[in-house]
Design an enzyme around this catalytic site. Structure first.
Site, short mmCIF file in Angstrom:
data_model
loop_
_atom_site.label_atom_id
_atom_site.label_comp_id
_atom_site.label_asym_id
_atom_site.label_seq_id
_atom_site.Cartn_x
_atom_site.Cartn_y
_atom_site.Cartn_z
N GLU A 1 43.31 53.54 36.38
CA GLU A 1 42.90 54.94 36.35
C GLU A 1 43.38 55.69 37.58
O GLU A 1 43.56 55.11 38.64
CB GLU A 1 41.37 55.03 36.26
CG GLU A 1 40.86 54.49 34.92
CD GLU A 1 39.34 54.56 34.79
OE1 GLU A 1 38.87 54.97 33.72
OE2 GLU A 1 38.63 54.19 35.73
N CYS B 1 43.60 60.62 43.74
CA CYS B 1 43.05 59.32 44.09
C CYS B 1 43.82 58.27 43.27
O CYS B 1 43.73 58.24 42.04
CB CYS B 1 41.56 59.31 43.76
SG CYS B 1 40.76 57.78 44.18
N CYS C 1 39.97 44.60 40.82
CA CYS C 1 39.94 44.26 42.26
C CYS C 1 39.33 42.88 42.39
O CYS C 1 38.36 42.57 41.70
CB CYS C 1 39.10 45.29 43.03
SG CYS C 1 39.13 45.02 44.82
N CYS D 1 32.83 43.96 45.60
CA CYS D 1 31.75 44.59 46.35
C CYS D 1 30.63 44.87 45.35
O CYS D 1 30.88 45.30 44.22
CB CYS D 1 32.23 45.88 47.02
SG CYS D 1 33.58 45.58 48.17
N CYS E 1 30.29 48.32 43.45
CA CYS E 1 31.51 48.95 42.93
C CYS E 1 31.85 48.46 41.53
O CYS E 1 31.95 47.26 41.28
CB CYS E 1 32.67 48.66 43.88
SG CYS E 1 34.26 49.24 43.26
N GLY F 1 41.27 48.91 43.17
CA GLY F 1 41.99 47.89 43.92
C GLY F 1 41.92 48.01 45.42
O GLY F 1 41.48 49.02 45.97
N GLU F 2 42.35 46.94 46.07
CA GLU F 2 42.38 46.88 47.53
C GLU F 2 43.85 47.01 47.96
O GLU F 2 44.63 46.07 47.79
CB GLU F 2 41.78 45.55 48.00
CG GLU F 2 42.00 45.21 49.46
CD GLU F 2 41.66 46.34 50.42
OE1 GLU F 2 40.52 46.82 50.43
OE2 GLU F 2 42.57 46.76 51.18
N SER G 1 36.05 50.93 54.68
CA SER G 1 34.79 50.88 53.96
C SER G 1 33.81 49.98 54.71
O SER G 1 33.78 48.78 54.49
CB SER G 1 35.03 50.33 52.54
OG SER G 1 35.84 51.23 51.83
N LEU G 2 33.05 50.58 55.60
CA LEU G 2 32.16 49.78 56.46
C LEU G 2 30.84 49.46 55.73
O LEU G 2 30.50 48.31 55.54
CB LEU G 2 31.90 50.54 57.76
CG LEU G 2 31.22 49.74 58.85
CD1 LEU G 2 32.06 48.55 59.28
CD2 LEU G 2 30.91 50.62 60.05
N ASN H 1 27.26 56.14 43.72
CA ASN H 1 27.49 56.60 42.34
C ASN H 1 27.14 55.48 41.38
O ASN H 1 27.72 54.41 41.43
CB ASN H 1 28.97 56.99 42.16
CG ASN H 1 29.30 58.23 42.95
OD1 ASN H 1 28.62 59.24 42.85
ND2 ASN H 1 30.33 58.15 43.78
N CYS I 1 33.73 57.98 43.16
CA CYS I 1 34.01 56.77 43.95
C CYS I 1 33.31 55.57 43.33
O CYS I 1 32.10 55.61 43.12
CB CYS I 1 33.44 56.89 45.36
SG CYS I 1 34.26 58.06 46.38
N1 SAH Z 1 39.30 49.03 47.83
C1 SAH Z 1 39.34 50.08 48.78
C2 SAH Z 1 39.63 51.42 48.18
C3 SAH Z 1 38.95 51.78 46.88
S1 SAH Z 1 37.26 52.15 46.87
C4 SAH Z 1 38.06 50.10 49.56
O1 SAH Z 1 37.11 49.45 49.19
O2 SAH Z 1 38.05 50.77 50.59
C5 SAH Z 1 37.06 53.78 47.58
C6 SAH Z 1 35.68 53.96 48.24
O3 SAH Z 1 34.63 54.09 47.26
C7 SAH Z 1 35.30 52.79 49.11
O4 SAH Z 1 34.74 53.22 50.32
C8 SAH Z 1 34.26 52.12 48.26
O5 SAH Z 1 33.48 51.26 49.00
C9 SAH Z 1 33.53 53.29 47.66
N2 SAH Z 1 32.69 52.94 46.52
C10 SAH Z 1 32.81 51.87 45.70
N3 SAH Z 1 31.84 51.89 44.76
C11 SAH Z 1 31.08 52.98 44.99
C12 SAH Z 1 29.93 53.54 44.34
N4 SAH Z 1 29.42 52.98 43.26
N5 SAH Z 1 29.42 54.70 44.85
C13 SAH Z 1 29.97 55.27 45.94
N6 SAH Z 1 31.06 54.78 46.58
C14 SAH Z 1 31.61 53.65 46.12
FE1 SF4 Z 2 37.51 46.45 45.51
FE2 SF4 Z 2 37.12 48.59 47.10
FE3 SF4 Z 2 35.62 48.21 44.88
FE4 SF4 Z 2 35.30 46.62 47.00
S1 SF4 Z 2 34.90 48.84 46.91
S2 SF4 Z 2 35.42 45.96 44.85
S3 SF4 Z 2 37.40 46.45 47.76
S4 SF4 Z 2 37.82 48.59 44.94
#
Ligand code: SAH
Ligand code: SF4
Length: 412
Positions: A115, A128, A135, A139, A142, A209-210, A263-264, A342, A385
């Site tokens: 997407e 984006c 991925c 996490c 996510c 993805g990462e 993404s801390l 989200n 996100c």
């Molecule tokens: N994989 C990379 C980039 C994609 S995610 C990463 O993790 O940084 C883009 C951002 O959206 C990241 O900061 C991720 O942690 C955040 N994210 C993932 N799931 C989310 C959710 N359900 N609600 C809000 N932010 C989320």
């Molecule tokens: Fe992958 Fe980023 Fe989602 Fe973590 S937040 S599962 S690294 S896409």
């Protein structure tokens, strides 16, 4: 490329060619195009000239049909058409949110789906972009991390998203074939992009993805996006987001040079281990040290720390104070993006209350660090996100648990 560690993405081999036996030129370097033309029979001089012309048509004008490349000899155009294509991902669905956010579900030549999202704002438009199908990192908050099928997207599939967005937004220049080669691109932040009122001004590698687990292809794609005789987007308008693949961060700064987002999401080992499992491999201290060493980071170009607000998980006043302490300890030129969680079907977390998010933000601001609260965009079409996931690969709940377990085991 071999990435250190044992949790590299599972790849499904080479990407099949689109357009039968013809070679898709999208995603090749300039040299790659020249070599492909030579391989097909052009002499070195002709290949050099034609590759330069084709590059300009592909990336400056958005032309996909060799017949429309009017400065190429008429007799040569069918020869090119027989051997090459300028491809685009297939659009499976395109949706528009009530807030104007657009989401496209795209299919690669092998049917794999991914997407991309376009977020229009008053003063900018952000695309984006996805770097992988799914991925591997899982996490806990996510949606993308629950996808079963994972493969790296090729440079062509990554840059193809940008090309397709510009097609869809109708943003290719019309009229005469003026070259942008004379425009000073890289450091031109004002950019000729906004000057002519274009919508797509920024790119974030924050889709599925990462990106640092697909370094070479992401780098290849972004080099094309930044090329002055083409899309010519300034590196200052591109942000790469990583969940913390520490060994690749310095190379990202040196070899790609775009803005970094990290993404801390948590400030201590226990919580970050739980919600970002990669933390068990690369811990917070190591990650922050890599941020401090990130080439090109300074007060004018800050590192963005993304922090998803999860109710009763990572959102206390103490967490906010610890975040400030860490940023100061590592002397990081940083800003913090607070992302309200989200939701997605089956998610085990809740979003912090607006008051909690506000209090968290205030503590950081009071300590002199910018901590804006992101407004969720496109939630109604699952474009916000962490909501991205192609429906075609949706596993059952039981399967999900099993996948999560497998991934935990893989992480050791
Ligand atoms: N994989 C990379 C980039 C994609 S995610 C990463 O993790 O940084 C883009 C951002 O959206 C990241 O900061 C991720 O942690 C955040 N994210 C993932 N799931 C989310 C959710 N359900 N609600 C809000 N932010 C989320
Ligand atoms: Fe992958 Fe980023 Fe989602 Fe973590 S937040 S599962 S690294 S896409």
């Amino acid at each position: 490329m071999q990435i250190p560690g044992h949790i590299d993405p599972v790849t499904t081999g080479t990407v099949p060619l689109r357009g039968g036996n013809r070679i898709d030129l999208v995603g090749l370097t300039r040299d790659g195009i020249r070599a492909a033309l030579e391989e097909a029979g052009l002499d070195t001089k002709a290949a050099k000239l034609r590759s330069k012309q084709i590059w300009h048509w592909m990336y400056h004008r958005g032309v996909t049909d060799f017949d429309a490349m009017t400065d190429i000899a008429k007799t040569m155009r069918p020869w090119l058409t027989d051997r090459f294509i300028v491809g685009r991902p297939t659009v499976v669905t395109a949706q528009v949110s009530t807030d104007g956010t657009r989401k496209w579900l795209l299919a690669a030549a092998d049917g794999q789906e991914y997407e991309m999202v376009f977020i229009p704002d008053a003063d900018r438009g952000t695309l984006c972009v996805s770097s992988q199908v799914g991925c591997t990192l899982n996490c806990r908050f996510c949606h993308t991390g629950t996808m079963r099928l994972v493969r790296n997207l090729s440079a062509g599939e990554i840059v193809g998203q940008v090309l397709l967005a510009r097609d869809a937004l109708g943003e290719w220049p019309k009229g005469t074939m003026a070259s942008t080669a004379d425009v000073d691109d890289e450091d031109d932040d004002a950019g000729h992009y906004t000057a002519d009122g274009r919508m797509l001004t920024n790119i974030v590698m924050m889709g599925m993805g990462e990106p640092l687990y697909n370094f070479e292809e992401v780098k290849g794609a972004l080099k094309i996006v930044m090329d002055g005789d083409g899309l010519a987007l300034s590196k200052r308008r591109i942000t790469l987001s990583t969940s913390g693949v520490v060994p690749m961060m310095a190379r990202a700064g040196e070899e790609i040079g775009v803005n970094l987002a990290v993404s801390l999401h948590a400030v201590n080992k226990e919580i970050r281990d739980e919600i970002v499992p990669l933390n068990r491999k690369y811990g917070i201290e190591e990650l922050l040290a890599a941020c401090a060493a990130y080439p090109g980071a300074n007060n004018a170009r800050r590192i963005t720390f993304e922090y998803v607000m999860l109710k009763d998980k990572n959102d206390s006043d103490d967490d906010a104070r610890e975040l400030v302490r860490l940023i100061k300890q590592y002397k990081l030129p940083a800003k913090v993006n607070l992302i309200p969680f989200n939701p997605w079907p089956g998610a085990i977390y809740e979003c912090s209350s607006p008051e909690r998010v506000r209090a968290f933000s205030n503590i950081i601001f009071k300590n002199g660090i910018s901590a804006p609260i992101r407004t969720p965009r496109g939630r109604d079409i699952m474009a916000a996100c962490g909501q991205l996931k192609s429906a075609a690969t949706k596993p059952s709940r039981a399967e999900l648990d099993r996948i999560a377990e497998e991934k935990q085991v893989a992480l050791g």
